[in-house]
Scaffold this motif. Sequence first.
Motif, short mmCIF file in Angstrom:
data_model
loop_
_atom_site.label_atom_id
_atom_site.label_comp_id
_atom_site.label_asym_id
_atom_site.label_seq_id
_atom_site.Cartn_x
_atom_site.Cartn_y
_atom_site.Cartn_z
N UNK A 181 -10.00 4.76 -1.97
CA UNK A 181 -10.31 3.75 -0.95
C UNK A 181 -9.32 2.58 -0.94
N UNK A 182 -9.13 2.01 0.27
CA UNK A 182 -8.39 0.76 0.48
C UNK A 182 -6.93 0.83 0.05
N UNK A 211 -8.25 3.44 4.40
CA UNK A 211 -6.87 3.73 3.99
C UNK A 211 -5.96 3.61 5.20
N UNK A 212 -4.74 3.12 5.00
CA UNK A 212 -3.75 3.10 6.08
C UNK A 212 -2.61 4.05 5.71
N UNK A 213 -2.51 5.13 6.46
CA UNK A 213 -1.41 6.10 6.30
C UNK A 213 -0.40 5.80 7.39
N UNK A 241 -6.41 -10.01 -6.24
CA UNK A 241 -7.78 -9.94 -5.74
C UNK A 241 -7.94 -10.78 -4.49
N UNK A 242 -7.15 -11.84 -4.37
CA UNK A 242 -7.24 -12.74 -3.22
C UNK A 242 -6.61 -12.14 -1.97
N UNK A 243 -5.84 -11.05 -2.15
CA UNK A 243 -5.16 -10.43 -1.01
C UNK A 243 -6.15 -9.64 -0.18
N UNK A 244 -6.17 -9.91 1.11
CA UNK A 244 -7.05 -9.18 2.00
C UNK A 244 -6.67 -7.71 2.00
N UNK A 245 -7.66 -6.81 1.95
CA UNK A 245 -7.39 -5.37 1.89
C UNK A 245 -6.67 -4.86 3.13
N UNK A 246 -6.76 -5.59 4.21
CA UNK A 246 -6.10 -5.17 5.45
C UNK A 246 -4.76 -5.86 5.65
N UNK A 247 -4.29 -6.58 4.61
CA UNK A 247 -3.02 -7.28 4.74
C UNK A 247 -1.87 -6.31 5.00
N UNK A 248 -0.82 -6.80 5.63
CA UNK A 248 0.31 -5.92 5.93
C UNK A 248 1.11 -5.66 4.66
N UNK A 249 1.84 -4.56 4.66
CA UNK A 249 2.69 -4.21 3.53
C UNK A 249 3.73 -5.30 3.30
N UNK A 304 -4.79 5.72 -6.79
CA UNK A 304 -6.09 5.11 -7.04
C UNK A 304 -6.33 3.87 -6.18
N UNK A 305 -7.56 3.37 -6.21
CA UNK A 305 -8.04 2.34 -5.28
C UNK A 305 -7.10 1.15 -5.13
N UNK A 306 -6.93 0.74 -3.86
CA UNK A 306 -6.25 -0.50 -3.47
C UNK A 306 -4.76 -0.55 -3.80
N UNK A 307 -4.18 0.60 -4.16
CA UNK A 307 -2.73 0.63 -4.41
C UNK A 307 -1.97 0.45 -3.10
N UNK A 308 -0.74 -0.04 -3.22
CA UNK A 308 0.14 -0.22 -2.06
C UNK A 308 1.46 0.48 -2.36
#
Length: 271
Positions: free
Chosen positions: A171-172, A147-149, A253-261, A188-192
């Motif tokens: 997560x993520x 997670x990135x806070x 789904x193609x977006x990397x989980x570590x991509x920038x906001x 929930x998971x992978x939200x931005x």
Amino acid sequence: MKLNKLKLSIENAWNHKEKLEYHLKNDVIYVINQIDKGNIRVSEFLNGKWRINEWVKKAIIMYFSIQKMNLIELGPLEFYDKIPVKNKFKKKGIRVVPPAVARYGSYISTGVILMPSYVNIGAYIGEGTMIDTWATVGSCAQIGSRVHISGGVGIGGVLEPIQASPVIIEDDVFIGSRCILVEGVIIQKEAVLGANVVLTSSTKIFDVSNENSILMKGVIPPSSVVIPGTYPKKFPSGIYHIPCALIIGKRKESTNKKTSLNEVLRTHHLF
């Protein structure tokens, strides 16, 4: 000690907390030690939903009552409190940038980075998570892995009422700068979440990604991309715009989980 036996002991201590017996105090201390190690959690995901372990929250509250105020000296820094701070970060593989502080009784996993920030007792932080500058993780908040806070985020704590749910971030997830998350909301998971999103248990969340909007509260669904918004509400003196949150689409789904906001917002033509 078996978990069921420990739970019964804590419930017994809670019912007689005006005058805790010696062995019950030891059980309270043992629970906090296990929370600190990540073996016991305030809330856990079981059978498809989050469950609150109220007895664990009771142990934390009683821990405050049996602890005495002590002087804590860390080099030139001095604190005066009932709860010691966590240590041995190098051994645990956790990067801690001064003056980040995590209280004893919180769990921080391997690979976590704490920029100058604060983590309170009862909190859980999963592997590889970043807690950025001046972010606060409140008591009992549950943060997943990777997670990135972002900077200045405020994650609310909860000890009382006992039945109240903590803020949960799965997560993520990416939480943008200056977001405020309180009153047991679940991300929930992978939200931005974009910068400045404010969520409480009563905040209206509108999914506007389709022709007809959908209203929800308290939960951000998986992979949602969320920005702050407003909606009109009529008062005796006129119509005013009330803060809300807008789900504008899904993280691909193609977006990397570590991509920038910024990259995610560009995908939805908002940056």
